[in-house]
Design an enzyme around this catalytic site. Structure first.
Site, mmCIF file in Angstrom:
data_model
loop_
_atom_site.group_PDB
_atom_site.id
_atom_site.type_symbol
_atom_site.label_atom_id
_atom_site.label_comp_id
_atom_site.label_asym_id
_atom_site.label_seq_id
_atom_site.Cartn_x
_atom_site.Cartn_y
_atom_site.Cartn_z
ATOM 1 N N GLU A 137 -9.415 7.670 -3.177
ATOM 2 C CA GLU A 137 -9.210 7.680 -2.075
ATOM 3 C C GLU A 137 -9.053 8.888 -1.229
ATOM 4 O OE1 GLU A 137 -10.166 2.758 -2.150
ATOM 5 O OE2 GLU A 137 -8.335 3.719 -1.878
ATOM 6 N N GLN A 138 -7.862 8.621 -1.745
ATOM 7 C CA GLN A 138 -7.287 10.127 -0.887
ATOM 8 C C GLN A 138 -7.603 11.084 -0.931
ATOM 9 O OE1 GLN A 138 -2.466 9.427 0.218
ATOM 10 N NE2 GLN A 138 -2.741 7.279 -1.171
ATOM 11 N N PHE A 142 1.143 2.827 7.493
ATOM 12 C CA PHE A 142 -0.419 3.118 8.429
ATOM 13 C C PHE A 142 -1.341 2.662 6.982
ATOM 14 C CE2 PHE A 142 -3.194 4.993 10.523
ATOM 15 C CZ PHE A 142 -4.026 5.958 9.831
ATOM 16 N N HIS A 185 0.959 -0.917 0.107
ATOM 17 C CA HIS A 185 -0.134 0.029 -0.244
ATOM 18 C C HIS A 185 0.766 0.864 -0.095
ATOM 19 C CE1 HIS A 185 -3.088 -2.804 0.964
ATOM 20 N NE2 HIS A 185 -3.733 -2.040 1.162
ATOM 21 N N PRO A 186 0.557 2.185 -1.015
ATOM 22 C CA PRO A 186 1.212 3.961 -0.511
ATOM 23 C C PRO A 186 0.882 4.491 0.139
ATOM 24 C CG PRO A 186 -0.834 4.396 -1.929
ATOM 25 C CD PRO A 186 -0.907 2.741 -1.196
ATOM 26 N N SER A 231 -6.759 4.399 -5.850
ATOM 27 C CA SER A 231 -5.912 5.100 -4.198
ATOM 28 C C SER A 231 -5.891 6.504 -4.378
ATOM 29 C CB SER A 231 -4.434 4.706 -4.330
ATOM 30 O OG SER A 231 -3.792 5.413 -2.780
ATOM 31 N N GLN A 232 -5.836 7.377 -5.379
ATOM 32 C CA GLN A 232 -5.560 8.122 -5.964
ATOM 33 C C GLN A 232 -7.510 8.830 -5.746
ATOM 34 O OE1 GLN A 232 -3.594 10.937 -6.920
ATOM 35 N NE2 GLN A 232 -5.227 12.194 -7.194
ATOM 36 N N ILE A 270 -5.302 2.974 6.598
ATOM 37 C CA ILE A 270 -6.886 3.259 7.723
ATOM 38 C C ILE A 270 -7.897 3.324 5.167
ATOM 39 C CG2 ILE A 270 -6.308 5.936 7.005
ATOM 40 C CD1 ILE A 270 -8.035 5.679 10.263
ATOM 41 N N CYS A 271 -8.952 2.988 6.061
ATOM 42 C CA CYS A 271 -10.219 3.120 4.888
ATOM 43 C C CYS A 271 -9.856 4.901 4.609
ATOM 44 C CB CYS A 271 -10.686 2.285 4.491
ATOM 45 S SG CYS A 271 -12.241 2.175 3.870
#
Ligand SMILES: NC(=O)NC1=NC(=O)NC1=O
Length: 174
Positions: free
Chosen positions: A87-88, A119, A67-68, A84-85, A121-122
């Protein structure tokens, strides 16, 4: 995309579509394909979570290490996966003030040095303040407990990615 369409996918198609429901771990989708036919999307999810739960701790840690970081190196350089983009970005991590970015980076480094994995987290179920609070709080967890906690978050991310794939029209060819 309905479940009967999923069950008729070749393993190549299945991995192409589901290969990133666990970030950068296409092995998971490639493995659970063997368990088709699936009765529902939650049947697929159960196959995935059973696979993860069946891994030795080293394997679970391996999943975490794929995971990044949140607001980390990959994000700064536009190297995040599309999932991921999104989500972040949703959690507001793509518009951090320099001081915020430095703060989360320092905490991520401290976390990684302590646990040996990033670390996680969703992000879709949290926002910047709750992410920072969790990062602070989880830093003091015992390693065995934090491994369980991080895998729990991986499963939440997977749940949302799976449902995102099945609820939207999905790839045009299906
Ligand atoms: N380190 C992380 O927590 N990464 C992530 N959380 C998400 O929800 N998507 C990610 O890529």
């Amino acid at each position: 995309m309905d479940i009967s369409a999923v069950n008729s996918l070749s393993y190549e198609e299945f991995v192409e579509i589901f290969g990133n429901v666990v970030e950068k771990c296409p092995l998971v989708a490639a493995t659970v394909w063997s368990q088709r036919p699936f009765s529902s999307i939650s049947d697929i999810e159960t196959a995935i979570t059973d696979f993860i739960d069946g891994l030795p701790n080293a394997g679970k840690e391996g999943i975490l290490r794929c995971h990044p970081d949140l607001a980390g190196w990959d994000l700064q350089r536009g190297m995040l996966t599309p999932e991921s983009q999104a989500e972040q970005s949703h959690a507001g991590l793509t518009q951090l003030e320099p001081a915020e970015a430095a703060h989360i980076s320092a905490l991520n480094t401290q976390y990684k040095q302590h646990f040996g994995f990033p670390f996680i987290i969703c992000a879709r179920m949290n926002d910047k303040p709750t992410i920072l609070l969790q990062l602070h709080q989880r830093l003091s967890n015992k390693p065995a407990h934090e491994l369980v906690r991080a895998i729990q978050e991986v499963k939440r991310i997977c749940h949302l990615r799976l449902h995102g794939l099945m609820c939207h029209s999905g790839p045009s060819h299906l």
